[in-house]
Each structure stands twice: as C-alpha cells, then as structure tokens.
Design an enzyme around this catalytic site. Structure first.
Site, mmCIF file in Angstrom:
data_model
loop_
_atom_site.group_PDB
_atom_site.id
_atom_site.type_symbol
_atom_site.label_atom_id
_atom_site.label_comp_id
_atom_site.label_asym_id
_atom_site.label_seq_id
_atom_site.Cartn_x
_atom_site.Cartn_y
_atom_site.Cartn_z
ATOM 1 N N HIS A 135 0.829 -1.206 0.000
ATOM 2 C CA HIS A 135 0.000 0.000 0.000
ATOM 3 C C HIS A 135 0.864 1.257 0.000
ATOM 4 O O HIS A 135 0.628 2.185 -0.790
ATOM 5 C CB HIS A 135 -0.917 -0.019 1.224
ATOM 6 C CG HIS A 135 -1.742 1.211 1.383
ATOM 7 N ND1 HIS A 135 -3.034 1.309 0.896
ATOM 8 C CD2 HIS A 135 -1.479 2.403 1.976
ATOM 9 C CE1 HIS A 135 -3.511 2.516 1.179
ATOM 10 N NE2 HIS A 135 -2.593 3.188 1.833
ATOM 11 N N GLU A 136 1.861 1.307 0.851
ATOM 12 C CA GLU A 136 2.695 2.505 0.950
ATOM 13 C C GLU A 136 3.553 2.697 -0.298
ATOM 14 O O GLU A 136 3.711 3.821 -0.789
ATOM 15 C CB GLU A 136 3.569 2.441 2.201
ATOM 16 C CG GLU A 136 2.786 2.509 3.495
ATOM 17 C CD GLU A 136 1.903 3.748 3.573
ATOM 18 O OE1 GLU A 136 2.377 4.846 3.215
ATOM 19 O OE2 GLU A 136 0.742 3.618 3.975
ATOM 20 N N HIS A 139 1.533 4.240 -3.079
ATOM 21 C CA HIS A 139 1.412 5.701 -3.031
ATOM 22 C C HIS A 139 2.577 6.356 -3.768
ATOM 23 O O HIS A 139 2.394 7.326 -4.513
ATOM 24 C CB HIS A 139 1.398 6.182 -1.581
ATOM 25 C CG HIS A 139 0.057 6.172 -0.926
ATOM 26 N ND1 HIS A 139 -1.061 6.770 -1.476
ATOM 27 C CD2 HIS A 139 -0.356 5.648 0.268
ATOM 28 C CE1 HIS A 139 -2.094 6.624 -0.670
ATOM 29 N NE2 HIS A 139 -1.690 5.935 0.398
ATOM 30 N N GLU A 198 -6.258 7.048 -1.765
ATOM 31 C CA GLU A 198 -6.254 5.905 -0.853
ATOM 32 C C GLU A 198 -6.776 4.655 -1.550
ATOM 33 O O GLU A 198 -6.212 3.561 -1.408
ATOM 34 C CB GLU A 198 -7.111 6.213 0.377
ATOM 35 C CG GLU A 198 -6.378 7.011 1.440
ATOM 36 C CD GLU A 198 -5.167 6.274 1.968
ATOM 37 O OE1 GLU A 198 -5.293 5.113 2.371
ATOM 38 O OE2 GLU A 198 -4.078 6.854 1.939
#
Length: 265
Positions: A135-136, A139, A198
């Site tokens: 997820h990070e 980004h 997100e």
C-alpha cells in the site's frame, strides 16, 4: 477574445502537465520532475533516519527487507512490462524498520520505505506486512505526493515548474514539499491522502503484493484488525492517515478477483 486565448493556453498547459496512474489509468496533474523531487525526498529521508533508531540484525528487520525487496521486484516487473519503467528512474530503494511504538509506515518518493515496530503486532506475519508495504509503495509509484505538490504549485505559484520555484523561492518550495508529503513539524508523519488516492493505493498495493507471491485475500483481515484496534481509544497513527472503514474493506473485496489473477506472475 483575449480571455478565451488565455483560457486555451491554460488548458493546453494543464493537459501537457498530466500523467497517468499505473493500473487505474487515472489522469493526474504532474508539474513535478523526478530530477528535482528525488533529491528533496532523499534529503528529508536522511534527516529522519538520523533522528530515529533503525533496527538492524533482528528477524523483524530482516523480514521488512525481504518483503520490501519482493514488492520492489514486482513493481519493477509490472512497470517494465507495461512500458512505464521510466517512472522508476532514479529510485534508490531502501527498507528500514525503526524502533517506534506508533502503528505506522510510509514510503517517500524514490523508494525510501520505513516501517515502525509498533505496526508489527497488527501485521502479524509476512503477508500482513506485504499489505502495508504494498500500500505505501503504491502511493509512491502512483506519484500521489507529487500530485498533491503539483496542486500546491498551481495554487501558490500559478503552475510554475518546480525547478523554477525552487530557484526563486526555495523556502516556500521546501514548505510546500513538507506540506505535500505531510512532513510538517515531524519528518515522516504523513498527512491524509484523498479518498481517490487511498483507493488507488489499496488497488495497486494488492496487485503488487500478489505479484510478489503474497495472498491479497489477507488484506481484508489486516484492515479489520486495524479497524478493531481503534476501538476504545484514539486511532493509531496509521489509521489517522489511512482511514479503515467498511467502505474501504468492501472496495478491497471488489479488487480481489483482479489481484488474485496476478499472484505469482
């Protein structure tokens, strides 16, 4: 007539300063070049690491590096196969565990990833850690911070290129960077991304972790544990910047059939 001409010029500038988010195909504003943003990112990352205790030589720190490297290779493979390898130009991947009780993790532009020890009881195992790191990293790969900084450049400097803004107003530009990447008073504390960003990070992260060989179905359990952890007190730092609610979990379930198809590719 003159007003229409100016509008046409502005529209042309806007369209020429757009890029496309991998996988989702969403168009995003892109006024920030990697040649300028990566040195700023590495400098702020080094500042953070100089002020925080990295954990070395433990099974947990090794796990962070193993999982991070697996996702790195998945990202590089996906981008190479889809003609977007140039988006990773200048990346200097690094994966560190820091001794901090906060339930948190983040990735700066250029592949600088930090996992806080406080999140490990929630991740539980390699797959849970892959959910967080995927997820990070998503980004960063999706240039969400750069997009936010581009919006700030447009608002504060009329869309001036970052290089020109740095040369003419270095302090204001550094402040804009700190705001865009949520670094503010404490380096490494991220501001909330938009709901669209997100959702994109969830989507991309599931595919990257699946390509790295981890089961994306486990993402539902991780976010449920995160959500349960905020009951009866203040939410963890990770939840304050990454809202975990039923809508998010439902969205993740919707992405799973696609993500599962990438597993082990």
């Amino acid at each position: 007539m003159r007003r229409l001409s100016l509008l046409a010029v502005f529209c042309a500038l806007f369209l020429s300063a757009c890029s496309t988010v991998p996988i989702t195909g969403r168009s995003q504003l892109s006024l920030v070049s990697s040649d300028t943003i990566l040195p700023m990112s590495f400098s702020n990352y080094n500042e953070f690491m100089s002020k925080n205790k990295a954990v070395h030589g433990t099974p947990e720190s090794a796990k962070v590096k193993v999982v991070g490297t697996a996702i790195q290779h998945a990202v590089e493979r996906y981008m190479g196969e889809h003609g977007m390898a140039s988006r990773l130009k200048g990346y200097q991947w690094e994966f560190n565990l820091v001794d901090n009780k906060e339930v948190n993790a983040w990735c700066m532009p250029g592949g600088k990833v930090v996992v806080y020890s406080g999140i490990l009881p929630v991740t539980k195992d390699d797959t849970g850690l892959a959910v967080v790191m995927g997820h990070e990293i998503a980004h960063a790969v999706a240039s969400h911070g750069e997009e936010r900084m581009s919006q700030g450049l447009l608002a504060q400097f009329g869309g001036a290129a970052l290089g020109a803004a740095v040369a003419s107003k270095p302090k204001e530009t550094q402040d804009l960077y700190m705001t865009a990447f949520g670094l503010g008073a404490q380096v490494g504390v991220l501001l909330p991304y938009s709901r669209v960003q997100e959702t994109e990070a969830d989507h991309l992260g599931l595919i990257f972790m699946a390509m790295a060989g981890y089961d994306p179905n486990e993402a539902v359990g991780f976010w449920q544990r995160m959500s349960a952890g905020k009951q009866g007190g203040a939410p963890p730092e990770f939840l304050s910047t990454h809202p975990a609610d039923q809508t998010r979990i439902n969205n993740i379930r919707g992405f799973l059939p696609e993500a599962v198809g990438y597993r082990g590719r």
